[in-house]
Each structure stands twice: as C-alpha cells, then as structure tokens.
Enzyme design. Structure first.
Site, PDB file in Angstrom:
ATOM      1  CB  THR A 190      42.096  71.181  17.727  1.00  0.00           C
ATOM      2  OG1 THR A 190      42.095  71.883  16.483  1.00  0.00           O
ATOM      3  CG2 THR A 190      41.379  69.857  17.568  1.00  0.00           C
ATOM      4  CG  LEU A 230      48.034  70.694  23.205  1.00  0.00           C
ATOM      5  CD1 LEU A 230      47.476  70.416  24.605  1.00  0.00           C
ATOM      6  CD2 LEU A 230      49.416  70.068  23.054  1.00  0.00           C
ATOM      7  CG  HIS A 231      45.982  71.040  15.936  1.00  0.00           C
ATOM      8  ND1 HIS A 231      44.809  71.738  15.760  1.00  0.00           N
ATOM      9  CD2 HIS A 231      46.976  71.870  15.522  1.00  0.00           C
ATOM     10  CE1 HIS A 231      45.060  72.937  15.259  1.00  0.00           C
ATOM     11  NE2 HIS A 231      46.364  73.046  15.104  1.00  0.00           N
ATOM     12  CG  ASP A 232      46.827  65.150  15.451  1.00  0.00           C
ATOM     13  OD1 ASP A 232      45.787  65.434  14.838  1.00  0.00           O
ATOM     14  OD2 ASP A 232      47.939  65.074  14.892  1.00  0.00           O
ATOM     15  CG  LEU A 234      41.776  69.048  21.683  1.00  0.00           C
ATOM     16  CD1 LEU A 234      40.888  69.116  22.894  1.00  0.00           C
ATOM     17  CD2 LEU A 234      43.219  69.305  22.089  1.00  0.00           C
TER      18      LEU A 234
END
Length: 306
Positions: A190, A230-232, A234
């Site tokens: 992420t 963008l973390h989540d 992904l």
C-alpha cells in the site's frame, strides 16, 4: 465483478476505497467497526458518504471494542469525525447488526460473497466464532492490514504493527490462522501506491477533496509529503487487477502481547522446530509487490469516469 460486503472503520482512505468499490464491484452492504472512529461514528460516516457519493448500500453496526484487549483511542489524522470534519453529519448511529448480516448473507449465498475488511478484524472474527459453518462458504476474505518488512515497511503505529491489526490483534490472529481463504494486502504494497494532493483535485470528486484535507496536512507535517498512500483502496484494486500484484503463500499469525503486539508474522521456511506456532495452519496469500503505475492508472480512470 464480485459481490462484496465491505467491513470498515470508515476514515479518509476507507472512503476512497468505498468510492472505488462502488464503481468496480457489486456492493451488498457496508458493515462498520471501531477503529479510525468509534463504531457509532463509523455508521454515521458510512451513511453520510454514501449519500454524498450517490452510493446505494445498507449500513450495519458492528463491534465497538476489541475481543480481548482494552480499547485504544481513535485515530486523529482523519479529523475529529473521521471524514475530515468536512460536512455536517446528522445521520443516526443506530443500524442493524453487522455480524448477523455477515452470517445471514454468507449462508444465503454460499461461495458467492467476498468479504473485504479494511478496518480491525473484530466483526469477521466474531462472525466465524458465532457461526463457524460459514468459513467454507465465504468465497474469499481480502484484508488491508499487516506489515511484513518488505521495502522497510514493518509498522505504522508501532515499529512492528500496522494500525488495523494492532487495534485488535486477537481477532486478527484468529482470522489469519483460520480456514478462511484470505488475501492480505499489507503496508508492503500500500505504501507503493501514492496520490499527491494536486492529483486528488484532478479526480474531480469534490467530496473526496473535502474530506482528505486534514489527512494531507498530517502527511505534509509528519512526512514532508503533500499526498497520501491509498492504503485501503489497494484491497479493492486486488479484486479489480489481480495481475498487478505479486503474492506469496505461507501460514500467518499475529503476535498478541509484548512489545511486538500486533505484528503480523509469516512462516519463512520449512525447517523443523521444536515449537512451531504455525503447525497445522493453512497457507494464506500475502501481496508483497505491486505494479503501482497500473493500479494508479486504473484508479484515476475509474474515479474520473462520468
């Protein structure tokens, strides 16, 4: 296109993931959990964001505290309300139960529902504890969480632990060591997919631009970067673009006490050991590399489309 239940402690990066999921997947419902915010605020945030973004999805209220450890304070980088304090939020905190919704939905549509968990794993652990019969009926569980040290990414709340796992390590250990078919999207990938503040504006999504201002300010002050990972998102990107990810397989555990509490660990070799904490556990899939440009391009194309 998958049929999803999105399990979230909805803050800023969760909202980006929800917007992306609504355009690429079939959203059956949104289950909320404590984490970035208290669970009641998560219910309100999910309803607010769905209204602002014209997303049609029922919202469910999940667990309000970890399975075993004392609760910890919500995150602060998302603003006081978790969505950047950008909008008045008069929505109700009351909602049907998330855990029962997960159980009932999986039983009603066996092998058809993908669970996507982008917050602490308390709802998922509670569901499989209450109804272990659903474990083989879940098509897949995709988790944004954990960190395994690739590219130096070993934790974002402690030197060892990623936030979602750290919030309820006992739940995470139960889920990752279960027979659920799990894909883990950790910080290792992420942190490779970044979006600059000016690029958020280019999405032409006023709601996303509004909610991320405190998040971007925090990133600039703490890391010197005017942007965000963008973390989540992904977790959704893996469903849309699995070919962009490189996965490995190994049994997984989570450390639940001591200075490394919340650390995700995987079995790295097959050498015999006297005490094997992975004995008898199924291998799970972990993403350790990603084609960041491919994911970014698809994300921008999806969110800027009419």
């Amino acid at each position: 296109m998958r049929t999803l239940i999105l399990d979230t402690d909805i803050g800023v990066d969760d909202a980006f993931a929800l917007a992306y999921a609504a355009r690429t997947q079939r959203l059956l419902g949104i289950t909320t959990v404590f984490g970035n915010v208290a669970v009641g605020q998560a219910v309100k945030n999910a309803r607010l964001f769905c209204e602002k973004m014209a997303i049609e999805a029922e919202v469910y209220r999940g667990c309000s505290r970890p399975l075993a450890q004392a609760p910890s304070a919500p995150a602060t980088l998302h603003g006081e309300d978790g969505l950047g304090d950008a909008f008045d939020n008069d929505f109700s905190e009351q909602a049907p139960g998330a855990v029962q919704f997960i159980i009932d939905s999986v039983r009603a549509q066996p092998h058809q529902i993908t669970l996507v968990a982008i917050g602490p794993l308390t709802n998922i652990a509670t569901a499989i504890n209450q109804a272990p019969d659903i474990i083989p009926l879940v098509k897949e569980l995709v988790i944004m969480g954990g960190a395994f040290g690739t590219h130096g990414h070993s934790g974002n709340v402690t030197p060892f632990s990623e936030f979602n796992i750290w919030k309820d390590p006992h739940a995470a250990d139960q889920v990752l060591s279960s027979a659920l078919k799990v894909v883990v999207i950790p910080l290792d990938v992420t942190h490779q997919v970044l979006i600059r503040g000016e690029e958020v504006q280019q999405l032409n999504q006023p709601v996303l631009s509004a909610i991320c201002r405190p998040y971007l300010a925090y990133s600039l002050a703490k890391e010197g970067f005017d942007g965000m990972a963008l973390h989540d998102t992904l977790a959704i990107a893996w469903l849309a673009l699995p070919e962009a990810f490189t996965l490995t397989e190994s049994p997984l555990r989570v450390i639940t006490e001591g200075i490394a509490c919340g650390q995700t660990v995987r079995k790295l070799n097959a050498l015999a050991s006297r005490h094997d904490p992975f004995a008898g556990l199924p291998p799970q899939r972990v993403a350790l590399a990603v084609e960041a440009d491919v994911v970014r391009a698809h994300f921008f194309q999806t969110l800027t489309a009419p």
